[in-house]
Write a protein that holds these residues in place. Structure first.
Motif, short mmCIF file in Angstrom:
data_model
loop_
_atom_site.label_atom_id
_atom_site.label_comp_id
_atom_site.label_asym_id
_atom_site.label_seq_id
_atom_site.Cartn_x
_atom_site.Cartn_y
_atom_site.Cartn_z
N ILE A 195 0.72 -1.07 -0.16
CA ILE A 195 -0.05 0.05 0.01
C ILE A 195 0.93 1.52 -0.07
CG2 ILE A 195 -1.75 1.32 1.33
CD1 ILE A 195 -2.72 -1.35 0.00
N ASP A 196 0.71 2.01 -0.71
CA ASP A 196 1.13 3.51 -0.94
C ASP A 196 0.84 4.31 0.15
OD1 ASP A 196 2.73 5.74 -1.50
OD2 ASP A 196 2.09 5.85 -3.44
N THR A 197 1.39 4.42 1.38
CA THR A 197 0.97 4.91 2.49
C THR A 197 1.34 6.46 2.49
OG1 THR A 197 2.93 4.20 3.76
CG2 THR A 197 0.87 2.81 4.09
N GLY A 198 2.27 6.69 1.60
CA GLY A 198 2.43 8.40 1.45
C GLY A 198 1.11 8.99 0.30
N HIS A 199 0.49 8.01 -0.20
CA HIS A 199 -0.62 8.52 -1.02
C HIS A 199 -1.90 8.37 -0.19
CE1 HIS A 199 -2.98 9.89 -4.33
NE2 HIS A 199 -3.62 8.69 -4.34
N MET A 200 -2.24 7.15 0.41
CA MET A 200 -3.20 6.78 1.22
C MET A 200 -3.02 6.84 2.45
SD MET A 200 -5.31 6.06 -1.53
CE MET A 200 -6.50 5.35 -0.56
N ARG A 201 -3.45 8.37 3.02
CA ARG A 201 -3.12 8.49 4.53
C ARG A 201 -3.96 9.56 4.83
NH1 ARG A 201 -1.49 13.78 3.88
NH2 ARG A 201 -0.70 14.13 1.64
N PRO A 202 -4.07 9.66 6.34
CA PRO A 202 -5.23 10.56 6.85
C PRO A 202 -4.69 11.91 6.32
CG PRO A 202 -4.15 9.22 8.35
CD PRO A 202 -3.40 9.05 7.19
N ASP A 203 -5.96 12.84 6.35
CA ASP A 203 -5.80 14.27 5.71
C ASP A 203 -6.79 14.86 6.31
OD1 ASP A 203 -5.61 16.58 4.58
OD2 ASP A 203 -5.71 16.06 2.68
N ALA A 204 -6.52 15.88 7.22
CA ALA A 204 -7.69 16.65 8.12
C ALA A 204 -8.31 17.57 7.21
CB ALA A 204 -7.01 17.26 9.31
#
Length: 437
Positions: A195-204
């Motif tokens: 999983i590309d966690t740099g792209h799929m990540r939380p974003d307030a």
């Protein structure tokens, strides 16, 4: 790698290329040490920078009169024949792969050895069918018959040939590996595609606009359900039947459902065009609060996960969806079914919540616990993000695939007992010689 050596020739084969190979194909294509080509079926996405993709198409579909146990294998032979034509054309152009990485689930590599007997063949072994103990017979609403059991036994002809033909295999989870026969377990490595966690990540700062103009943001009471297609294999029927209780217990929540109306797994409903239509007839839902978005662009999908307060992921014991891991990576509080391989990833009460697949009341109660604050969801979300970053990072996936690709080459095909000499430059049959049966 030694820059003085000729590039290692890598061929990816996937009906829907790039599929699971998107990251590793792009990664290798960026290095001069590799020459990367791909084969996909006509119409596949194929957009991987630096990777030339050649497509094939079938000359016909399986014959309608073919016995239904055999029809999947006939389709595999047709795919294998179409792919072999492309392989022989590549060979005529001077391309001989050192390593082939393929998803063999549709039959494309059945005859690869006849074109390139010395290429190292790595198969993506996603699933091995069982007449009981996995997906089939799991849901009592769809009773398993003797015909189903016999059909599944015949269906494993292709997976068995795939396991026999490959040098190495890869499965994304331990449970998916465990389904394959014991005789082939030593061949199979467990490497998730990552999983590309740099792209799929939380974003307030994430925002999602619904068709009615409602703007959703993190902190809103948003309940999400995502599947490639809305169908029983992914628990759509269970979620829909839980909706009245979910809406009643959480009067301020908005429910967003993403997925198409086709069937990826299982069968279509008998009394409706699709499962959404059938369940909407059965369940009265407030369409002002329940929004069906169909299939959506990736950016919108990511924003949906980033604004989700409670995300429901249900599945038969079957292939694990990317969407569950991506939801966790985006900081979702996931309510998942207590089924394999979900339980391989989620520990109940830590990085997610587990419920019985069929227990709609429990699903509604867990959602209420999250939305009301009775369940400490912030900790669950943080541990979900951490667990995906630790267990499914893209770097680890790339390293795992590289290790398989760069490892020892396959043993010379001529060294196998009883194998006749087949030089790699020998053309066994021209495409014009084949019968188009």
């Amino acid at each position: 790698m030694d820059s003085s050596k000729p590039p290692l020739k890598i061929l990816f084969i996937h009906q829907n290329f790039p599929g699971q190979f998107k990251a590793i194909a792009a990664h290798l294509a960026r290095e001069r040490a590799f020459q990367v080509l791909a084969i996909g079926k006509e119409g596949c996405p194929a957009a991987v920078p630096g990777v030339k993709t050649v497509t094939y198409k079938l000359h016909r579909a399986p014959v309608a009169a073919t016995h239904h146990y055999v029809k999947p294998f006939e389709a595999a032979v047709l795919h294998g024949q179409a792919a072999l034509r492309v392989l022989l054309a590549l060979k005529a152009q001077g391309f001989t792969p050192d390593v082939v990485v393929a998803h063999p689930g549709w039959g494309e590599t059945l005859f690869l050895r006849d074109a390139f007997p010395l290429a190292k063949l790595i198969h993506f072994c996603e699933y091995y069918y069982h007449a009981s103990g996995a997906d089939v017979g799991f849901d009592p609403e769809f009773a398993r018959t003797l015909d189903d059991a016999a059909r599944i036994r015949a269906k494993n002809a292709l997976p068995l040939l795939n396991l026999e033909n490959c040098d190495l295999a890869v499965a994304p989870t331990q449970w998916q590996k465990s389904l394959h026969p014991s005789a082939y377990q030593d061949k199979i490595r467990v490497v998730h595609e990552g999983i590309d966690t740099g792209h799929m990540r939380p974003d307030a700062q994430a925002r999602l606009s619904l068709p009615d103009g409602t703007l959703l943001k993190p902190g809103d009471q948003v309940v999400t359900f995502v599947a490639r297609n809305l169908e029983p294999y992914r628990g759509f029927h269970v979620f829909m039947r839980a909706l009245p209780r979910i809406l009643a217990k959480n009067p301020g929540c908005t429910v967003v459902i993403v997925g198409g109306d086709d069937v990826s797994y299982g069968a279509k409903p008998k009394a409706a065009a699709n499962w959404r239509e059938q369940l909407m007839r059965e369940i009265a839902v407030d369409t002002r609060r329940v929004h069906f978005l169909g299939t959506i662009a990736h950016a919108k999908y990511r924003a949906l996960l980033q604004v989700s307060a409670a995300h429901v992921y249900l599945t038969y014991p079957f292939v694990l969806s990317w969407s569950m891991l991506e939801a966790m990576a985006c900081g979702c509080a996931v309510i998942g079914s207590r089924t394999a391989p979900v339980t391989e990833v989620i520990t109940d009460g830590e990085n997610g919540l587990l419920v019985d697949f069929f227990d709609g009341d429990a699903i509604a109660d867990k959602i209420h616990g999250i939305l009301s604050g009775a369940i400490a969801a912030s900790r669950i979300r943080a541990l979900a993000v951490e667990s995906v970053a630790r267990r499914f990072p893209l770097d680890a996936a790339l390293a795992g695939y590289r290790a398989m690709i760069l490892g020892s080459p396959r043993q010379d095909a001529q060294a196998r007992p009883g194998a006749p000499p087949t030089p790699d430059n020998q053309q066994l049959a021209a495409p014009s010689d084949w019968r188009a049966d």
